[in-house]
Design a protein around this motif. Structure first.
Motif, short mmCIF file in Angstrom:
data_model
loop_
_atom_site.label_atom_id
_atom_site.label_comp_id
_atom_site.label_asym_id
_atom_site.label_seq_id
_atom_site.Cartn_x
_atom_site.Cartn_y
_atom_site.Cartn_z
N PRO A 1 -4.51 16.80 0.68
CA PRO A 1 -5.35 15.63 0.91
C PRO A 1 -4.64 14.36 0.44
CG PRO A 1 -6.59 17.38 -0.14
CD PRO A 1 -5.16 17.79 -0.17
N MET A 2 -4.81 13.25 1.20
CA MET A 2 -4.13 12.00 0.85
C MET A 2 -5.13 10.85 0.80
SD MET A 2 -0.74 12.22 3.24
CE MET A 2 0.25 13.70 3.31
N ARG A 3 -4.72 9.78 0.16
CA ARG A 3 -5.55 8.57 0.14
C ARG A 3 -4.63 7.34 0.07
NH1 ARG A 3 -7.64 6.25 -4.75
NH2 ARG A 3 -9.68 6.33 -3.76
N TYR A 4 -5.19 6.20 0.51
CA TYR A 4 -4.44 4.94 0.47
C TYR A 4 -4.68 4.27 -0.87
CZ TYR A 4 -4.71 5.82 5.49
OH TYR A 4 -4.65 6.41 6.73
N VAL A 5 -3.61 3.86 -1.52
CA VAL A 5 -3.72 3.24 -2.84
C VAL A 5 -2.91 1.95 -2.86
CG1 VAL A 5 -3.29 3.54 -5.32
CG2 VAL A 5 -3.92 5.51 -3.92
N TRP B 1 0.83 -1.19 0.00
CA TRP B 1 0.00 0.00 0.00
C TRP B 1 0.87 1.25 0.00
CZ3 TRP B 1 -5.34 0.15 -0.16
CH2 TRP B 1 -5.99 -1.07 -0.01
N GLN B 2 0.32 2.32 -0.57
CA GLN B 2 1.01 3.60 -0.58
C GLN B 2 0.08 4.69 -0.07
OE1 GLN B 2 2.25 4.08 -4.67
NE2 GLN B 2 4.30 3.27 -4.27
N LEU B 3 0.68 5.68 0.59
CA LEU B 3 -0.06 6.86 1.01
C LEU B 3 0.28 7.94 -0.02
CD1 LEU B 3 -1.86 8.08 3.24
CD2 LEU B 3 0.23 8.81 4.40
N VAL B 4 -0.70 8.27 -0.87
CA VAL B 4 -0.43 9.13 -2.04
C VAL B 4 -1.19 10.45 -1.92
CG1 VAL B 4 -0.57 9.27 -4.56
CG2 VAL B 4 -0.13 7.08 -3.46
N GLY B 5 -0.50 11.54 -2.30
CA GLY B 5 -1.15 12.86 -2.35
C GLY B 5 -2.14 12.93 -3.49
N HIS C 1 -1.74 4.08 8.09
CA HIS C 1 -2.67 4.92 8.85
C HIS C 1 -2.00 5.42 10.13
CE1 HIS C 1 -6.49 6.53 10.11
NE2 HIS C 1 -6.42 5.86 11.26
N LYS C 2 -1.30 4.51 10.81
CA LYS C 2 -0.58 4.88 12.04
C LYS C 2 0.52 5.89 11.73
CE LYS C 2 -1.30 0.42 14.28
NZ LYS C 2 -0.64 -0.87 14.64
N GLN C 3 1.20 5.67 10.60
CA GLN C 3 2.27 6.58 10.19
C GLN C 3 1.73 7.98 9.93
OE1 GLN C 3 4.48 5.42 6.61
NE2 GLN C 3 4.78 7.59 6.17
N TYR D 1 3.77 9.55 0.05
CA TYR D 1 4.19 10.00 1.38
C TYR D 1 4.55 8.82 2.29
CZ TYR D 1 2.67 14.71 0.22
OH TYR D 1 2.54 15.95 -0.35
N GLY D 2 4.27 7.61 1.86
CA GLY D 2 4.60 6.45 2.68
C GLY D 2 4.25 5.17 1.96
N GLU D 3 4.90 4.07 2.33
CA GLU D 3 4.63 2.79 1.68
C GLU D 3 4.76 1.67 2.72
OE1 GLU D 3 5.66 1.67 -2.74
OE2 GLU D 3 7.39 1.17 -1.45
N SER D 4 3.83 0.72 2.68
CA SER D 4 3.86 -0.38 3.65
C SER D 4 3.06 -1.57 3.12
CB SER D 4 3.27 0.09 4.99
OG SER D 4 3.22 -0.97 5.90
N GLU D 5 3.33 -2.71 3.75
CA GLU D 5 2.60 -3.92 3.37
C GLU D 5 1.15 -3.81 3.80
OE1 GLU D 5 3.72 -8.22 3.89
OE2 GLU D 5 5.72 -7.31 4.02
#
Length: 206
Positions: free
Chosen positions: A48-52, A2-6, A23-25, A13-17
């Protein structure tokens, strides 16, 4: 993965399994507190960000819908590429269009009555403050036949009393518009006749 994308910049802005880790990050990075009060949480994100999910194409419509569902109308405006000036401009154009339509309806309601009074198209255009072509357009929309012999301004026949009144008022410094209003005629008729009167005075003095 997953990525946290603008939403706007598409910056990662972040990447994780796991989505929960992102979300915690996000909470840890962008959440601020005022003093010791944990209930005064607010997000200080750069955009604004979303999980992708990585490898999944993101539709613009999905992004916009998510922003609307979140109530983030400012983010929605940016995602659409709408500037405030454009929004104001659209509203302004809409208001102007409505005003023009109302003026057109009002104008067209007066045209038949003015034709019945024997006014030419040029006279009507002058009285209504529009171009003659606008009157032609109105006539077509109203279904009234355009007569070629009705295009020129109607000459005004002046009486001796009106001549005397015109000379008297001009000697007092009255303007053409003021005299026209008192005589109940068009200003251009008053102006053109005044120049004729002046010519007569010059020729008679010679």
């Amino acid at each position: 993965m997953w990525q946290l994308v603008g939403v706007n910049s598409k910056e990662v802005y972040g990447e994780s399994e796991h989505k929960s880790d992102l979300h915690k990050q996000m909470l840890k990075t962008y959440t601020k507190y005022e003093g010791d009060r944990k209930d005064s949480v607010y997000m200080d994100m750069p955009e604004p960000m979303r999980y992708v999910r990585v490898g999944t194409p993101v539709k613009q419509s999905d992004i916009e819908q998510e922003l609307l569902d979140r109530g983030d109308y400012e983010g929605f405006r940016k995602a659409r590429g709408l500037s405030i000036s454009k929004i104001k401009k659209r509203k302004y154009i809409g208001e102007i269009s409505m005003m023009k339509h109302k003026m057109k309806v009002a104008r067209q309601s007066l045209v038949p009555e003015m034709l019945d009074r024997g006014l030419s198209y040029a006279d009507i255009a002058w009285k209504l403050g529009v171009e003659v072509q606008t009157i032609y357009s109105d006539l077509r929309e109203l279904g009234i036949e355009i007569k070629k012999d009705n295009t020129k301004r109607t000459p005004k026949k002046w009486t001796k009393e009106e001549d005397a009144f015109l000379i008297s008022e001009r000697s007092k410094g009255a303007k053409f518009d003021e005299i026209a209003e008192k005589l109940g005629m068009a200003s251009y008729n008053v102006a053109s006749h005044w120049y004729k009167v002046c010519k007569k005075k010059v020729s008679s003095s010679d």
